[in-house]
Design a protein around this motif. Structure first.
Motif, PDB file in Angstrom:
ATOM      1  N   ASP A  24       0.926  -1.307   0.082  1.00 37.26           N
ATOM      2  CA  ASP A  24      -0.007  -0.046  -0.055  1.00 37.26           C
ATOM      3  C   ASP A  24       0.941   1.464  -0.127  1.00 37.26           C
ATOM      4  N   ALA A  25       1.247   1.864  -1.200  1.00 35.70           N
ATOM      5  CA  ALA A  25       2.228   2.925  -1.292  1.00 35.70           C
ATOM      6  C   ALA A  25       1.615   4.044  -0.753  1.00 35.70           C
ATOM      7  N   GLY A  26       0.426   3.965  -0.612  1.00 33.46           N
ATOM      8  CA  GLY A  26      -0.054   5.297  -0.105  1.00 33.46           C
ATOM      9  C   GLY A  26      -0.707   5.192   1.395  1.00 33.46           C
ATOM     10  N   ALA A  27      -0.187   4.312   1.905  1.00 25.60           N
ATOM     11  CA  ALA A  27      -0.493   4.082   3.472  1.00 25.60           C
ATOM     12  C   ALA A  27      -0.059   5.556   4.424  1.00 25.60           C
ATOM     13  N   ARG A  28      -0.984   6.001   4.824  1.00 26.96           N
ATOM     14  CA  ARG A  28      -1.196   7.250   5.785  1.00 26.96           C
ATOM     15  C   ARG A  28      -0.431   6.669   7.132  1.00 26.96           C
ATOM     16  N   PRO A  29       0.592   7.509   7.599  1.00 25.31           N
ATOM     17  CA  PRO A  29       1.227   7.376   8.831  1.00 25.31           C
ATOM     18  C   PRO A  29       0.086   7.252   9.993  1.00 25.31           C
ATOM     19  N   ALA A  30      -0.761   8.446   9.953  1.00 26.60           N
ATOM     20  CA  ALA A  30      -1.953   8.265  11.088  1.00 26.60           C
ATOM     21  C   ALA A  30      -2.686   7.208  11.339  1.00 26.60           C
ATOM     22  N   GLU A  31      -3.051   6.913   9.941  1.00 27.03           N
ATOM     23  CA  GLU A  31      -3.957   5.610   9.931  1.00 27.03           C
ATOM     24  C   GLU A  31      -3.407   4.360  10.627  1.00 27.03           C
ATOM     25  N   VAL A  32      -1.918   4.168  10.198  1.00 26.17           N
ATOM     26  CA  VAL A  32      -1.276   3.032  10.689  1.00 26.17           C
ATOM     27  C   VAL A  32      -1.271   2.919  12.219  1.00 26.17           C
ATOM     28  N   ALA A  33      -0.706   4.142  12.503  1.00 24.79           N
ATOM     29  CA  ALA A  33      -0.613   4.523  14.009  1.00 24.79           C
ATOM     30  C   ALA A  33      -2.178   4.011  14.814  1.00 24.79           C
ATOM     31  N   ARG A  34      -3.100   4.721  14.209  1.00 26.05           N
ATOM     32  CA  ARG A  34      -4.245   4.432  14.943  1.00 26.05           C
ATOM     33  C   ARG A  34      -4.525   2.787  14.767  1.00 26.05           C
ATOM     34  N   SER A  35      -4.226   2.184  13.871  1.00 28.21           N
ATOM     35  CA  SER A  35      -4.846   0.969  13.811  1.00 28.21           C
ATOM     36  C   SER A  35      -3.753   0.145  15.155  1.00 28.21           C
ATOM     37  N   LEU A  36      -2.482   0.441  15.079  1.00 28.96           N
ATOM     38  CA  LEU A  36      -1.749  -0.055  16.191  1.00 28.96           C
ATOM     39  C   LEU A  36      -2.288   0.259  17.761  1.00 28.96           C
ATOM     40  N   VAL A  37      -2.801   1.558  17.517  1.00 26.26           N
ATOM     41  CA  VAL A  37      -3.560   1.673  19.013  1.00 26.26           C
ATOM     42  C   VAL A  37      -4.820   0.752  19.317  1.00 26.26           C
ATOM     43  N   ARG A  38      -5.491   0.687  18.049  1.00 29.21           N
ATOM     44  CA  ARG A  38      -6.789  -0.186  18.193  1.00 29.21           C
ATOM     45  C   ARG A  38      -6.330  -1.707  18.546  1.00 29.21           C
ATOM     46  N   GLU A  39      -5.174  -1.918  18.134  1.00 27.73           N
ATOM     47  CA  GLU A  39      -4.635  -3.432  18.397  1.00 27.73           C
ATOM     48  C   GLU A  39      -4.111  -3.325  19.817  1.00 27.73           C
ATOM     49  N   GLY A  40      -3.874  -2.452  20.550  1.00 29.40           N
ATOM     50  CA  GLY A  40      -3.311  -2.515  21.847  1.00 29.40           C
ATOM     51  C   GLY A  40      -2.028  -1.670  22.307  1.00 29.40           C
ATOM     52  N   ALA A  41      -1.817  -0.968  21.247  1.00 25.31           N
ATOM     53  CA  ALA A  41      -0.468  -0.215  21.553  1.00 25.31           C
ATOM     54  C   ALA A  41      -0.624   0.891  22.508  1.00 25.31           C
TER      55      ALA A  41
END
Length: 235
Positions: A24-41
């Protein structure tokens, strides 16, 4: 008896994108970070790869990410000079990682300790027993000599992040011996980075009293395990 190991999932940013997200060449850092938070980070390690490798960086994007993310952020990537330090100090980052190359300037390290206090983390990048500065040809000398000339590192005035420059991003296994040896030089537990290939590495680091945190990048983003599994292994 085992100890808990604090996990810091990494979000590496290059050219405005989350660099480690495959497919996903267009992955937004904020979206990736929020996904990690949802998973427990509960903490995140945010890296500006462009600044780290001398490509200019994006201070506005990085500061904005620090502001908008819902968990504390450890800000990293090429923070190595007085101007970098002033910028990083002015962000809302929970911690600021001073790049390994800054160890060539003891006065700057002292200044960083005075200005940042408990927010300061100092990176010690190690390859073949020497402290190096990745992205450059700079070699600062044997680890024991470099640590020995920095009272900030030995006196517990800054957390030390030990990055295994020979294994970082390669998933070849965590060198627990390296992390343990540097921790004993500085006299306090360190944050480990580099080499984690699987959950067995996380368990080995968890059981090492000289390591109390680990930065996790490639193995997590490349699907070697889930963040939930990693968090469980670190307990």
């Amino acid at each position: 008896m085992t100890q808990g190991l604090t996990l810091l999932p990494a979000v590496d940013v290059a050219a405005g994108r989350a660099a480690q997200v495959r497919g996903d060449a267009g992955a937004r850092p904020a979206e990736v970070a929020r996904s990690l938070v949802r998973e427990g980070a509960r903490l995140l390690h945010l890296v500006d790869l462009d600044r780290a490798f001398g490509r200019g960086g994006d201070p506005e994007l990085m500061a904005g990410l620090v502001d908008e993310l819902p968990v504390p952020v450890q800000l990293s990537g090429g923070i190595a000079g007085a101007e970098d330090l002033s910028w990083a100090e002015g962000t809302r980052a929970f911690r600021v990682v001073l790049a390994s190359s800054a160890l060539a300037d003891p006065a700057l390290v002292e200044e960083a300790a005075g200005r940042l206090g408990e927010r300061l983390v100092v990176a010690v990048d190690v390859r073949d027993g020497e402290v190096v500065a990745r992205g450059t040809s700079l070699r600062l000398g044997p680890v024991h000599e470099v640590v020995g000339r920095h009272p900030v590192l030995r006196g517990g005035r800054a957390r030390v992040l030990v990055a295994d420059a020979s294994r970082d991003g390669r998933r070849t296994g965590a060198d627990v011996t390296l992390f343990r040896s540097v921790a004993r030089l500085v006299g306090s537990p360190v944050t480990a980075s580099g080499g984690v290939a699987g959950l067995a590495d996380l368990r080995a680091l968890r059981d090492c009293p000289e390591v109390d945190e680990v930065v996790l990048g490639a193995a997590l983003h490349e699907g070697a395990f889930t963040l939930r599994d990693a968090l469980e292994a670190c307990r």
